[in-house]
Design a protein around this motif. Sequence first.
Motif, short mmCIF file in Angstrom:
data_model
loop_
_atom_site.label_atom_id
_atom_site.label_comp_id
_atom_site.label_asym_id
_atom_site.label_seq_id
_atom_site.Cartn_x
_atom_site.Cartn_y
_atom_site.Cartn_z
N THR A 61 -69.63 2.60 -36.17
CA THR A 61 -69.38 3.03 -34.70
C THR A 61 -70.26 2.14 -33.84
N ILE A 62 -69.69 1.95 -32.63
CA ILE A 62 -70.39 1.21 -31.51
C ILE A 62 -70.09 1.88 -30.23
N SER A 63 -70.86 1.52 -29.41
CA SER A 63 -70.73 1.74 -27.71
C SER A 63 -70.48 0.48 -27.08
N ILE A 64 -69.71 0.37 -26.16
CA ILE A 64 -69.25 -0.70 -25.28
C ILE A 64 -69.48 -0.32 -23.95
N ARG A 65 -70.14 -1.17 -23.06
CA ARG A 65 -70.22 -0.82 -21.62
C ARG A 65 -69.62 -2.17 -20.99
N VAL A 66 -68.63 -1.96 -20.19
CA VAL A 66 -67.98 -3.19 -19.49
C VAL A 66 -67.99 -2.95 -17.86
N VAL A 107 -67.19 0.85 -17.32
CA VAL A 107 -66.26 1.81 -18.24
C VAL A 107 -67.17 1.65 -19.45
N TYR A 108 -67.14 2.93 -20.01
CA TYR A 108 -67.85 3.16 -21.32
C TYR A 108 -66.78 3.58 -22.46
N VAL A 109 -67.19 2.90 -23.55
CA VAL A 109 -66.10 3.07 -24.73
C VAL A 109 -67.13 3.31 -26.06
N GLU A 110 -66.54 4.32 -26.94
CA GLU A 110 -67.16 4.39 -28.23
C GLU A 110 -65.99 4.23 -29.13
N VAL A 111 -66.11 3.45 -30.12
CA VAL A 111 -64.93 2.96 -31.31
C VAL A 111 -65.77 3.21 -32.37
N VAL A 112 -64.84 3.49 -33.40
CA VAL A 112 -65.05 3.73 -34.98
C VAL A 112 -63.83 2.87 -35.67
N GLY A 113 -64.32 1.80 -36.43
CA GLY A 113 -63.52 1.15 -37.23
C GLY A 113 -64.26 0.12 -38.25
N THR A 114 -63.50 -0.92 -38.59
CA THR A 114 -63.92 -1.75 -39.43
C THR A 114 -64.53 -2.68 -38.60
N SER A 115 -65.22 -3.78 -39.32
CA SER A 115 -66.04 -4.49 -38.49
C SER A 115 -64.96 -5.58 -37.68
N LEU A 116 -64.09 -6.11 -38.38
CA LEU A 116 -63.11 -7.18 -37.93
C LEU A 116 -62.45 -6.51 -36.71
N ALA A 117 -61.84 -5.17 -36.84
CA ALA A 117 -61.14 -4.33 -35.91
C ALA A 117 -61.99 -4.45 -34.52
N ILE A 118 -63.46 -3.89 -34.71
CA ILE A 118 -64.29 -3.82 -33.44
C ILE A 118 -64.40 -5.41 -33.14
N GLU A 119 -64.85 -6.38 -33.83
CA GLU A 119 -64.66 -7.66 -33.33
C GLU A 119 -63.70 -8.19 -32.32
N LEU A 120 -62.41 -7.72 -32.72
CA LEU A 120 -61.26 -8.16 -32.10
C LEU A 120 -61.18 -7.31 -30.71
N PHE A 121 -61.55 -5.94 -30.86
CA PHE A 121 -61.37 -5.11 -29.75
C PHE A 121 -62.42 -5.84 -28.68
N CYS A 122 -63.69 -5.97 -29.20
CA CYS A 122 -64.77 -6.60 -28.31
C CYS A 122 -64.45 -7.86 -27.63
N ASP A 123 -63.73 -8.48 -28.16
CA ASP A 123 -63.15 -9.86 -27.68
C ASP A 123 -62.16 -9.44 -26.55
N TRP A 124 -61.31 -8.33 -26.65
CA TRP A 124 -60.32 -7.76 -25.80
C TRP A 124 -61.05 -7.30 -24.64
N CYS A 125 -62.06 -6.75 -24.79
CA CYS A 125 -62.98 -6.10 -23.58
C CYS A 125 -63.59 -7.16 -23.02
N ARG A 126 -63.85 -8.29 -23.34
CA ARG A 126 -64.48 -9.39 -22.61
C ARG A 126 -63.38 -9.92 -21.45
N LYS A 127 -62.24 -9.85 -21.80
CA LYS A 127 -61.32 -10.23 -20.99
C LYS A 127 -60.59 -9.15 -20.06
#
Length: 90
Positions: free
Chosen positions: A5-10, A44-64
């Motif tokens: 589980t991670i949080s992301i703040r964009v 924007v604040y996000v909390e997500v749960v998932g596999t490391s690969l899925a989270i990494e791909l989502f974080c890449d998406w959030c950067r754009k």
Amino acid sequence: MYEKTISIRVSGRVQNVGFRYHAKEAAIGFGLRGFIKNLSDGTVYVEVVGTSLAIELFCDWCRKGPDWARVKDVFICNLPDQDYTGFVIK
């Protein structure tokens, strides 16, 4: 399969540009669970749960973000395990 589980703040121009709607589509597409919401400081604040690969791909998406967004910074923090079902916009 191990999940985390991670949080992301964009920050940047991420409100009123469809960021949450498109992030929800991306998160569901990557098989993530959690939530996303706008904060009063314009981020924007996000909390997500998932596999490391899925989270990494989502974080890449959030950067754009979506076409109209202009992402300035993405801050990622590990969180204690959460048990979300689905992905919602708050």
